[in-house]
Scaffold this motif. Sequence first.
Motif, PDB file in Angstrom:
ATOM      1  N   GLN A 344       1.767   8.103 -15.920  1.00  0.00           N
ATOM      2  CA  GLN A 344       1.321   7.087 -14.998  1.00  0.00           C
ATOM      3  C   GLN A 344       2.181   7.382 -13.692  1.00  0.00           C
ATOM      4  O   GLN A 344       3.506   7.615 -13.545  1.00  0.00           O
ATOM      5  N   ASP A 345       1.591   6.990 -12.342  1.00  0.00           N
ATOM      6  CA  ASP A 345       2.249   6.984 -11.097  1.00  0.00           C
ATOM      7  C   ASP A 345       1.530   5.673 -10.354  1.00  0.00           C
ATOM      8  O   ASP A 345       0.669   4.873 -10.751  1.00  0.00           O
ATOM      9  N   GLY A 348      -2.049   5.785 -10.619  1.00  0.00           N
ATOM     10  CA  GLY A 348      -2.621   5.316 -11.943  1.00  0.00           C
ATOM     11  C   GLY A 348      -2.485   6.081 -12.947  1.00  0.00           C
ATOM     12  O   GLY A 348      -1.130   6.856 -13.096  1.00  0.00           O
ATOM     13  N   GLU A 349      -3.447   6.571 -13.985  1.00  0.00           N
ATOM     14  CA  GLU A 349      -2.784   7.202 -15.162  1.00  0.00           C
ATOM     15  C   GLU A 349      -3.690   8.513 -14.997  1.00  0.00           C
ATOM     16  O   GLU A 349      -4.645   8.697 -14.598  1.00  0.00           O
TER      17      GLU A 349
END
Length: 437
Positions: A344-345, A348-349
């Motif tokens: 995740q960042d 999003g995933e």
Amino acid sequence: MVLRHGQVIAEGTWSPYDEEHPHILNSLSKSFTSTAIGLAIEEGKLSLDDAVISFFPEYMTEEIEKNMANLKVRHLLSMSTGHDEDTTPYLRRSNDWVREFLSIPIVHEPGTHFLYNTGATYMLSAILTKVTGMKLLDYLQPRLFEPLGMSDITTTTCPKGIHFGGAGMSVKIEDIAKFGLLYLQKGVWEGKQIIPSHWVEEATSKQISNGNDVNNDWAQGYGYQFWRCRHGAYRGDGAFGQYCIVMPEQDAVVAITAGVMDMGDILNLVWIHLLPGMTEPIEGQQADLDQKLASLTYEPPRLLTTSPNIYKWSGKQFEAQANDAGITALSFRFGEENAAFVFQDSEGEHEIQIGYGEWNESEYSIAGQKVKAAVSGIWRNRNTFEMTVRLLGTPFCDTWTCDFINGGVRINVSRNIWTVPGLSDMALVPTITGYIQ
């Protein structure tokens, strides 16, 4: 891809790479920018002897006017701007690359001193945009790309949206070969003059000296964003082995994409192995060549595909310490036939598919940049999982060493070729540096 007498005589791609995926050109982009300038000159949009500052009156100050007074378009093209160092690292620190370039002191009289300077090529792109109202790739689309059947071409831009020009383009290997063939044919394509023959001659001739070592392909003279080579050849080239080599004496073109540190090694192989075969062909070897070209591959790493400890780690969520890739959390999923790395960042995933003893392809985003990769994984020991990540369309191959220790995981990433932050000739694909726990 090797062309002789206008025909493809050999081509090969090492799996998991393929010929249909565009590859980053790095500084081979410069030769396309030069071509655009040649076309614009033919259309009367500018001339070789126009002063660079004449295109940017909005930036004029007394100091800039004095500094840039003698700098002309031809000096940008021949890398003879008079600067003492490549201007690109300075440009990257600014939101206005044109203003920054104009402010960097010129030390030598323009036209007298060769210095490889990617910022100069950026200025050619900026000038083209100014005089045509079109960005570099948009300008080339009907004039070069469409006539040659080139597609899926992309590039990077500066903060103001001007196409970089000096690097950042991505094209297919066949399009590199087409571009070289166009120059070999003096600008003619399917009977039509696409670029002026006199521009081909000028751009690929020695316009300035860059050394006097007869055994060095970087000391044979420089044209307008083209390098002269040994053996009467010339080329466009880009960092880590991106080549468009034109060999007029042999009526041949060699197009290469690669990921190596020593670019001279590739050119030496061309001169040692390909060049002699063009004058002394070996009969009866076609079947062997076809078999060799069909078998090219980077074998995925082969070791343990499982560990007795995977039940501890599969599916476990890890919070990430601060890292350059911007990953905030991650997990691994270890199956019987393949695995996955999920992270995740701020966007999003994302999920990276991992093959065991084979390459699995994924498209994902990391640090805000879209990446296509072929990935294979092995267990070095019961607590160390190693991922080989081939970033398709780039020269980069990363090795992720994932050590599962004391309830956490530390990920160290190494890259096949080193890069220097700020330099211009980089395909800036992000990687994780340091570790995540």
